[in-house]
Design a protein around this motif. Structure first.
Motif, short mmCIF file in Angstrom:
data_model
loop_
_atom_site.label_atom_id
_atom_site.label_comp_id
_atom_site.label_asym_id
_atom_site.label_seq_id
_atom_site.Cartn_x
_atom_site.Cartn_y
_atom_site.Cartn_z
N GLY A 104 38.72 36.61 52.51
CA GLY A 104 38.90 35.73 51.36
C GLY A 104 40.13 36.04 50.53
O GLY A 104 40.19 35.73 49.35
N VAL A 105 41.10 36.70 51.16
CA VAL A 105 42.38 36.96 50.46
C VAL A 105 43.53 36.62 51.40
O VAL A 105 43.38 36.67 52.61
N LYS A 106 44.64 36.25 50.82
CA LYS A 106 45.85 36.05 51.60
C LYS A 106 46.50 37.41 51.85
O LYS A 106 46.23 38.38 51.13
N GLY A 108 48.66 40.40 51.49
CA GLY A 108 49.21 40.91 50.23
C GLY A 108 48.13 41.06 49.16
O GLY A 108 48.33 41.75 48.17
N GLY A 109 46.99 40.44 49.38
CA GLY A 109 45.93 40.46 48.38
C GLY A 109 44.90 41.55 48.63
O GLY A 109 44.84 42.16 49.70
N THR A 110 44.09 41.82 47.59
CA THR A 110 43.04 42.83 47.65
C THR A 110 41.69 42.17 47.40
O THR A 110 41.58 41.30 46.53
N THR A 111 40.69 42.60 48.17
CA THR A 111 39.36 42.03 47.99
C THR A 111 38.85 42.35 46.58
O THR A 111 39.23 43.36 45.98
N ARG A 112 37.96 41.49 46.09
CA ARG A 112 37.48 41.60 44.72
C ARG A 112 36.86 42.96 44.43
O ARG A 112 36.95 43.49 43.33
N ASP A 113 36.21 43.55 45.46
CA ASP A 113 35.57 44.86 45.24
C ASP A 113 36.57 46.01 45.28
O ASP A 113 36.19 47.18 45.16
N GLY A 114 37.86 45.69 45.49
CA GLY A 114 38.87 46.74 45.48
C GLY A 114 38.87 47.61 46.72
O GLY A 114 39.53 48.65 46.77
N ILE A 116 39.59 46.60 50.13
CA ILE A 116 40.57 46.35 51.20
C ILE A 116 41.75 45.54 50.70
O ILE A 116 41.58 44.50 50.05
N THR A 117 42.95 46.03 51.01
CA THR A 117 44.17 45.25 50.81
C THR A 117 44.67 44.86 52.19
O THR A 117 44.74 45.69 53.10
N LEU A 118 44.98 43.57 52.34
CA LEU A 118 45.44 43.06 53.63
C LEU A 118 46.94 42.86 53.60
O LEU A 118 47.47 42.32 52.62
N GLU A 119 47.63 43.29 54.67
CA GLU A 119 49.07 43.06 54.73
C GLU A 119 49.48 42.54 56.10
O GLU A 119 48.88 42.88 57.12
N ASP A 120 50.51 41.71 56.08
CA ASP A 120 51.12 41.16 57.30
C ASP A 120 52.39 41.98 57.50
O ASP A 120 53.33 41.85 56.71
#
Lengths: 208, 454
Positions: A104-106, A108-114, A116-120
């Motif tokens: 549920g994040v693009k 560069g974003g971090t999940t609401r619970d802090g 996981i940060t996702l990166e491309d």
């Protein structure tokens, strides 16, 4: 907002001592700060500047050049999906889209619970194992969407806490140079011909 | 097929589970080359490496022994910087060498320091490679404890510290002068050559040899077996063995140590020992012979040997040993876009043609890919390429300090000239190409199929 702890300051001084010029230690010290706090804080950069003998602006200048240094908090786990050519050819963009939809994040974003940060990200040198990703710089190879889901489940349940340290901790073994074995940092000023060269000179060339 | 029985020079411990430990390394002949070196004169060691004709394995392919000789005599101290910042898309070999056999690399570093007279060595490992850093830290700690590194190595007058250094994510730092800037604690921006040739004015402006991980990993074998034995393998300019990572649409992607100079791309792509053929029995569309910066090759190139001279003459390079295979289903617009995006993201921003050019190339390709391209876009792309690297030739001309900008030209010129119809289909109209492109590989034409029964 934290300066380096006393223990980390000792580690920092040991690292600085290995280099002929203190500023060379900047990147390892920024990693140390990130290991301590999960990201690089302004206070840590100022502390590093004091230790190394440069301005805080110079530390920021170096810090801001490099992708791995985060100057704001990120998730406990940084999930980096490679989408460069070898991975792209084998479905990395689809994997990234799956990850974005699942978390549920693009990128560069971090999940609401802090958590996981996702990166491309760009190529991470596992091209024959495509598509691949890293969790806090630990590899996962040939990742199918189901594998990604399982990884997220494992991160959420804490099943990987031993294998994957929190963001900021890179290698867990530090180099230690024992003082009685150290050859010492080689100052760029006033260097002399090394002993093993001086003691074994090349035979004089015959001049024609 | 010309699959040879050349020995495994640098991957001999890859299949050994504990090949990274000092006990296994010593039990399999490790550190005997270091002992041998200590009974030789430094100039004899350098001569042995020169006799091996060992080409640098980082990308530029310059003879290592010759590079060592560029250090000005009588200027001390000299430094050795090991380039373990492997980041070229498609490249996967130095990480394996660091993770699976760190002592082999450390022994190579020590041999180089002894021969060149380096007072200190820095092993710069890419930031993202946590396990490689861990293995090297462990290996160095072991090697110090057993007297192989540090003061008075093995009781001799040879003393050198090998320092593990690690980066923080920047492709450009693989360029040797940027690597040095980074090691000095700065932003990793390349220096102008001249005057900053590392051999003369490198780390702290002192003479510095920058060698790639794979290059140095060959040294223990070369010292143990002699430069002549190494040079007896391979052909022409390309001697010994070399690691190639075959990735993309092959049945058996993998990192393979093959005899350099004689093994062909056909072997790498199709031999059951290596790539095993194109997946699903599909046709080959194109392949990148040497990393993202290399002009693409096509079916007419598969019988070329992995020999630097032959590949250069055909208009590309073996670069970093990264062979990326694209089958007939590949969307070349997307492939070119992804490669160009890489260069745009990784441009350090120092030189205008690269900083601005790569960004615009990405935007225009993005526009074409999303169906908003214009008929003038292909010429526009090539015009920008021509500004970054005049006359779009090979080897590329530079308007920039380092080759990063010109590297972005390779995928575009390759894709646009060979697969113009696919770009036009995306644009929805004929897109004329009037900018002159001079690179040989870019202008290569597919072989004409013989009519059946002729």
């Amino acid at each position: 907002m934290a300066r380096l702890t006393e223990a980390n300051e000792l580690v920092a001084r040991e690292i600085i001592g290995r280099y002929p010029r203190p500023k060379s230690a900047l990147i390892p010290l920024l990693h140390l700060a990130q290991e301590q706090d999960g990201w690089v804080t302004d206070d840590a950069m100022e502390h590093i500047a004091e230790l190394v003998g440069v301005t805080a602006a110079e530390v920021l200048g170096t810090c801001s050049f490099y992708e791995m240094f985060k100057r704001e908090p990120v998730g406990t786990y940084l999930v980096n999906i490679c989408t460069n050519i070898s991975c792209q050819l084998l479905g990395a963009e689809e994997l990234l889209h799956h990850a974005e939809a699942t978390l549920g994040v693009k990128a560069g974003g971090t999940t609401r619970d802090g958590l996981i940060t996702l990166e491309d990200v760009e190529c991470i040198a596992a091209c024959t194992e495509a598509p691949c990703l890293q969790v806090n710089y630990r590899y996962r190879y040939k990742v199918a969407p189901e594998d990604f889901d399982r990884l997220v489940d494992d991160l959420r349940s804490g099943a990987l806490v031993d294998e994957v340290p929190p963001h900021g901790t890179l290698h867990r073994t530090r180099q230690r140079i024992p003082t009685d074995r150290a050859a010492g940092a080689a100052s760029p000023v006033g260097g002399r011909e090394p002993a093993w060269i001086a003691s074994r000179p090349a035979p004089a060339k015959d001049t024609p | 097929m010309t699959v040879t029985d050349a020995p495994r020079i640098i991957t001999s411990r890859f299949d050994v589970a504990d090949g990274f430990t000092i006990d296994r390394y010593e039990a399999t002949g490790g550190y005997t080359a270091l002992r041998r070196v200590l009974s030789m004169r430094p100039d004899e060691v350098a001569a042995e490496v020169k006799a091996a004709s060992l080409l640098g394995r980082g990308g530029a392919g310059f003879p290592a022994g010759v590079k060592w000789g560029f250090c000005p005599p009588g200027v001390w101290p000299r430094y050795l910087v090991v380039n373990g910042d492997e980041s070229e898309p498609g490249t996967y070999k130095d990480r394996l060498l660091m993770e699976k056999d760190p002592h082999q690399l450390i022994e190579g570093v020590l041999i180089a320091c002894y021969a060149i007279g380096c007072a200190q060595a820095f092993l710069y490992v890419r930031g993202e490679m946590a396990l490689a850093q861990e293995r090297i830290a462990q290996a160095l700690n072991e090697a110090y404890a057993r007297g192989y590194v540090g003061r008075g190595i093995l009781g001799s007058d040879f003393s050198v510290d090998v320092v593990l250094h690690w980066g923080a994510g920047a492709y450009i730092v693989g360029e040797e002068t940027a690597l040095i800037e980074s090691l000095e604690g700065n932003r990793g921006m390349p220096r102008l050559k001249p005057p900053f040739f590392p051999a003369a004015k490198g780390l702290y402006l002192q003479p510095t040899v920058v060698n790639n991980v794979e290059t140095l990993a060959n040294l223990p074998w070369i010292v143990g077996h002699g430069g002549a034995a190494f040079a007896a393998l391979g052909a022409e300019t390309s001697r010994g063995t070399r690691l190639f990572a075959v990735s993309g649409h092959v049945k058996r992607p993998g990192v393979y140590e093959v005899e350099f100079g004689v093994t062909t791309f056909r072997d790498l792509l199709y031999s059951p020992l290596y790539g095993g053929g194109i997946r699903g029995g599909r046709a080959l569309k194109a392949f990148i012979p040497g990393g993202a910066s290399a002009p693409w090759f096509f079916e007419e190139h598969v019988d070329l040997p992995l020999e630097a001279g032959a590949v250069g003459k055909a208009g590309s390079m073996l670069g970093s040993g990264a062979v990326v295979v694209m089958d007939e289903t590949t969307d070349v617009v997307k492939a070119a876009l992804r490669l160009v995006r890489f260069f745009a993201r990784e441009s350090c921003g120092k030189c205008t043609p690269c900083r601005e050019g790569t960004g615009w190339l990405e935007k225009i390709l993005q526009r074409i890919d999303s169906g908003l391209g214009r008929p003038s876009d292909l010429d526009l792309l090539l015009d920008i390429c021509d500004n970054i690297s005049p006359s779009i030739t090979w080897p590329p001309k530079q308007t920039t300090i380092c080759p990063l900008g010109p590297s972005a030209v390779s995928p575009i010129a390759s894709a646009v000239l060979r697969f113009r119809d696919e770009f036009e289909a995306r644009i929805g109209a004929p897109a004329p190409v009037t900018v002159a492109v001079h690179g040989v590989a870019y202008n290569s034409k597919p072989p004409v199929e013989e009519p059946v029964g002729a």
